[in-house]
Design a protein around this motif. Structure first.
Motif, PDB file in Angstrom:
ATOM      1  N   GLU A 295      26.934   6.275  -1.964  1.00  0.00           N
ATOM      2  CA  GLU A 295      26.894   7.411  -1.046  1.00  0.00           C
ATOM      3  C   GLU A 295      26.872   8.751  -1.782  1.00  0.00           C
ATOM      4  N   LEU A 296      26.984   8.695  -3.106  1.00  0.00           N
ATOM      5  CA  LEU A 296      26.862   9.923  -3.894  1.00  0.00           C
ATOM      6  C   LEU A 296      25.413  10.411  -3.802  1.00  0.00           C
ATOM      7  N   PRO A 297      25.182  11.693  -4.069  1.00  0.00           N
ATOM      8  CA  PRO A 297      23.827  12.203  -3.867  1.00  0.00           C
ATOM      9  C   PRO A 297      22.760  11.612  -4.790  1.00  0.00           C
ATOM     10  N   SER A 298      23.111  11.285  -6.026  1.00  0.00           N
ATOM     11  CA  SER A 298      22.087  10.703  -6.897  1.00  0.00           C
ATOM     12  C   SER A 298      22.712   9.863  -8.008  1.00  0.00           C
ATOM     13  N   PRO A 299      23.421   8.788  -7.632  1.00  0.00           N
ATOM     14  CA  PRO A 299      24.175   8.038  -8.650  1.00  0.00           C
ATOM     15  C   PRO A 299      23.295   7.346  -9.686  1.00  0.00           C
ATOM     16  N   CYS A 300      22.038   7.073  -9.371  1.00  0.00           N
ATOM     17  CA  CYS A 300      21.171   6.384 -10.335  1.00  0.00           C
ATOM     18  C   CYS A 300      20.044   7.290 -10.824  1.00  0.00           C
ATOM     19  N   GLY A 301      20.160   8.574 -10.546  1.00  0.00           N
ATOM     20  CA  GLY A 301      19.164   9.525 -11.038  1.00  0.00           C
ATOM     21  C   GLY A 301      17.861   9.499 -10.245  1.00  0.00           C
ATOM     22  N   SER A 302      16.854  10.202 -10.791  1.00  0.00           N
ATOM     23  CA  SER A 302      15.557  10.321 -10.119  1.00  0.00           C
ATOM     24  C   SER A 302      14.903   8.957  -9.949  1.00  0.00           C
ATOM     25  N   TYR A 303      14.352   8.722  -8.776  1.00  0.00           N
ATOM     26  CA  TYR A 303      13.635   7.485  -8.470  1.00  0.00           C
ATOM     27  C   TYR A 303      14.487   6.241  -8.720  1.00  0.00           C
ATOM     28  N   GLY A 304      15.820   6.412  -8.588  1.00  0.00           N
ATOM     29  CA  GLY A 304      16.716   5.272  -8.759  1.00  0.00           C
ATOM     30  C   GLY A 304      16.999   4.612  -7.423  1.00  0.00           C
ATOM     31  N   LEU A 305      17.554   3.428  -7.519  1.00  0.00           N
ATOM     32  CA  LEU A 305      17.901   2.681  -6.318  1.00  0.00           C
ATOM     33  C   LEU A 305      19.331   2.182  -6.501  1.00  0.00           C
ATOM     34  N   CYS A 306      20.208   2.604  -5.616  1.00  0.00           N
ATOM     35  CA  CYS A 306      21.593   2.177  -5.722  1.00  0.00           C
ATOM     36  C   CYS A 306      21.798   1.001  -4.769  1.00  0.00           C
ATOM     37  N   ARG A 307      22.229  -0.117  -5.321  1.00  0.00           N
ATOM     38  CA  ARG A 307      22.445  -1.303  -4.492  1.00  0.00           C
ATOM     39  C   ARG A 307      23.938  -1.534  -4.359  1.00  0.00           C
ATOM     40  N   PRO A 308      24.484  -1.367  -3.163  1.00  0.00           N
ATOM     41  CA  PRO A 308      25.934  -1.458  -2.996  1.00  0.00           C
ATOM     42  C   PRO A 308      26.497  -2.734  -3.624  1.00  0.00           C
ATOM     43  N   GLY A 309      27.441  -2.565  -4.497  1.00  0.00           N
ATOM     44  CA  GLY A 309      28.076  -3.691  -5.160  1.00  0.00           C
ATOM     45  C   GLY A 309      27.257  -4.293  -6.282  1.00  0.00           C
ATOM     46  N   ASP A 310      26.071  -3.746  -6.521  1.00  0.00           N
ATOM     47  CA  ASP A 310      25.194  -4.372  -7.501  1.00  0.00           C
ATOM     48  C   ASP A 310      24.567  -3.360  -8.463  1.00  0.00           C
TER      49      ASP A 310
END
Ligand SMILES: *[C@@H]1O[C@H](CO)[C@@H](O)[C@H](O)[C@H]1NC(C)=O
Ligand SMILES: *[C@@H]1O[C@H](CO)[C@@H](O)[C@H](O)[C@H]1NC(C)=O
Ligand SMILES: *[C@@H]1O[C@H](CO)[C@@H](O)[C@H](O)[C@H]1NC(C)=O
Ligand SMILES: *[C@@H]1O[C@H](CO)[C@@H](O)[C@H](O)[C@H]1NC(C)=O
Ligand SMILES: *[C@@H]1O[C@H](CO)[C@@H](O)[C@H](O)[C@H]1NC(C)=O
Ligand SMILES: *[C@@H]1O[C@H](CO)[C@@H](O)[C@H](O)[C@H]1NC(C)=O
Ligand SMILES: *[C@@H]1O[C@H](CO)[C@@H](O)[C@H](O)[C@H]1NC(C)=O
Ligand SMILES: *[C@@H]1O[C@H](CO)[C@@H](O)[C@H](O)[C@H]1NC(C)=O
Length: 493
Positions: A295-310
């Motif tokens: 839910e952070l604004p950009s935890p994986c940076g540009s063009y990243g995909l954050c997968r909850p728990g993964d």
């Protein structure tokens, strides 16, 4: 028999030489320290940075010895004027000096009614433009310039110009903002809420977190003036309008538990707002506005995909997520400029969502194609996410940041990827940062610190999770403490 004696004598001479060198060194060092730590500054005070100091040069301390105003060496060569928390060596406030001053003999810090940082050849970098008589550092960490009238009045105070942190009992008003050390995130007040905003592009200001006053104990009354916020010693972040009854309370873990610790909230380089207390030896995490990393604004940076728990991945499934993120930083839009600069390729991904879509504008559209088309045709659009079930089309008007991976394949993302232009692009970005710098970076002096945070952030979510789960002694503080700051010795300890 001659040779051994000769040898011993030579040794003694060497020892003597070493001893006198070290005495000389110690004396110089002690003198430097003595000239620096006082409890008030009066008109005529002047100081220059000491080339032998590698991290912090104290100039003024508070009566408890917990806080110190001094020169903070940033990025080896730059000088920032900062109030630090002495036990942790962490900066609580940094003067917004632009352009940043150099750690060199020609840089001058003076008090002549105003606090001034100047250089004879380059002029004045920063000034409070006041007419005061005395500078003191209060036991709250507030730096004040006072006029010695009867009673004394305060003509300037650092509490009115917060940096990235808000300490216990410091009032945060609607004219102020907190800005994260990397200059990307800021906190401001609305009519009845606290908002966190991201500046992912020039002139865009995307809200990503909003906490509205619940008005449980008191109501916000129209016409009674703006709200303000304050970290209360009883362990909460309160919103107030008039008086001392909060219109909202965001409780920390230590809520109403008597803690001896000094409290603060800080807007972190990852965009989270976190509260901490000092337990005597470390900062303890006491509150965080955003609980889940995705839910952070950009935890994986540009063009990243954050997968909850993964953890992190890339939107483009052909790209492996690594410490460098998924894409180099980009900026601007696809309007104006040359054809080459406006060229883009398209990336699509199913099962994605914007992390703060509740706070984003959308238009209802009848199909995915229509949603894509509206973005494709619009040169300020970087991407669009379509929810096939609701028909909502969210368009993104800043370079694509991290999306959230969801199981629902009917949520589809369309993303523009700027083509080619490789080096040219980076140059453009550099210039952009330079231009925006003055406005968004709260202190250019903290750029090094910000860079460090950025680097740290880019090391990925795994590390982030570890820190989160520890719940104690969060990264920035810990690392700052162990890296450059632990070596500081302050004369008032
Ligand atoms: C530090 O300097 C002050 C005068 O500025 C002097 O009175 C004091 O004795 C000095 N202290 C030490 C430890 O040298
Ligand atoms: C800080 O230092 C690093 C390397 O030492 C350098 O690459 C960077 O440009 C510096 N930043 C500023 C703002 O001077
Ligand atoms: C204090 O110093 C600054 C910078 O040299 C100067 O601009 C200002 O006029 C001075 N103020 C007074 C009251 O002398
Ligand atoms: C801080 O200063 C105020 C008055 O200036 C005083 O009442 C208070 O006890 C002090 N607090 C500490 C912790 O020293
Ligand atoms: C904060 O605001 C309250 C209410 O207006 C006031 O009583 C208090 O003195 C202020 N605190 C500081 C540190 O300015
Ligand atoms: C990557 O995504 C495309 C399009 O969504 C899909 O066809 C392909 O199978 C995916 N590849 C992998 C390795 O998941
Ligand atoms: C999207 O919605 C339309 C109509 O509501 C439906 O016909 C279509 O099958 C849906 N597409 C997907 C991929 O679910
Ligand atoms: C283009 O996109 C921007 C940002 O998404 C939006 O503000 C603007 O209204 C759009 N322009 C048109 C013509 O749709």
């Amino acid at each position: 028999m001659g040779r051994p004696i000769n040898s011993v004598t030579r040794l003694r001479v060497t020892q003597l030489l070493l001893l006198s060198i070290s005495t000389l060194y110690t004396t110089t060092w002690a003198q430097n320290k003595n000239t620096t730590a006082t409890q008030e500054l009066l008109s005529g005070f002047t100081a220059t940075p000491d080339s032998s100091i590698s991290s912090f040069q104290p100039l003024l301390t508070d009566s408890t010895g917990s806080f110190s105003l001094g020169f903070l060496r940033v990025n080896r060569t730059q000088l920032a004027l900062s109030v630090i928390h002495v036990p942790s060596s962490d900066p609580l406030w940094v003067a917004n000096v632009t352009p940043s001053a150099r750690w060199s003999r020609s840089t001058r810090f003076t008090f002549n009614g105003s606090l001034v940082i100047s250089d004879p050849s380059m002029g004045v970098f920063w000034s409070t433009n006041t007419d005061g008589d005395r500078v003191s550092l209060l036991n709250t960490s507030n730096l004040q310039i006072q006029k010695l009238s009867d009673p004394p009045t305060v003509v300037w105070q650092s509490f009115y110009f917060p940096t990235n942190a808000l300490v216990e009992n410091q009032n945060f008003t609607s004219t102020m903002s907190l800005v994260s050390s990397n200059g990307i995130y800021s906190m401001r007040l609305g009519d009845d809420f606290i908002g966190l905003y991201a500046e992912f592009n020039r002139d865009t200001d995307q809200i990503y977190w909003k906490h509205k006053a619940l008005q449980a104990k008191a109501d916000i009354v129209q016409g009674q003036g703006p709200i303000y916020a304050r970290v209360n010693s009883n362990g909460y972040l309160g919103m107030y309008q008039t008086g001392n009854t909060p219109v909202d309370v965001q409780a920390f873990n230590s809520f109403q538990r008597p803690t001896a610790g000094f409290l603060l909230v800080r807007l972190e380089p990852d965009g989270n707002l976190k509260g901490y207390y000092w337990d005597g030896s470390k900062w303890v995490l006491d509150y965080q506005a955003i609980q889940n990393e995705c839910e952070l604004p950009s935890p994986c940076g540009s063009y990243g995909l954050c997968r909850p728990g993964d953890g992190c991945a890339c939107i483009d499934n052909r790209t492996e997520y690594n410490s460098g993120g998924c894409s180099p930083a980009v900026s601007g839009d696809f309007c104006g400029g040359g054809e080459a600069q406006n060229a883009f390729s398209v990336l699509r991904r199913k099962g994605v969502e914007l992390p703060y879509k509740e706070l984003m504008g959308f238009e209802t559209m009848s199909s995915e194609e229509q949603c894509e088309k509206s973005c494709e045709m619009n040169c300020s659009c970087w991407g669009a996410v379509y929810n096939n079930a609701s028909g909502f089309c969210y368009s993104v008007d800043y370079p694509i940041q991290t999306l959230v991976g969801v199981g629902d394949e009917t949520k589809v993302g369309y993303f523009k990827v700027r083509k080619g232009a490789g080096n040219k692009e980076e140059v453009g970005f550099g210039v952009g940062v330079g231009l925006v710098g003055g406005a968004v970076v709260v202190s250019v002096g903290l750029v090094g610190f910000g860079g460090y945070m950025f680097w740290k952030r880019k090391r990925g979510i795994r590390r982030f999770s570890e820190e989160e789960e520890g719940g104690v002694c969060p990264g920035p503080y810990k690392d700052l403490g162990s890296a450059s700051f632990r070596s500081i010795e302050l004369s008032n300890r």
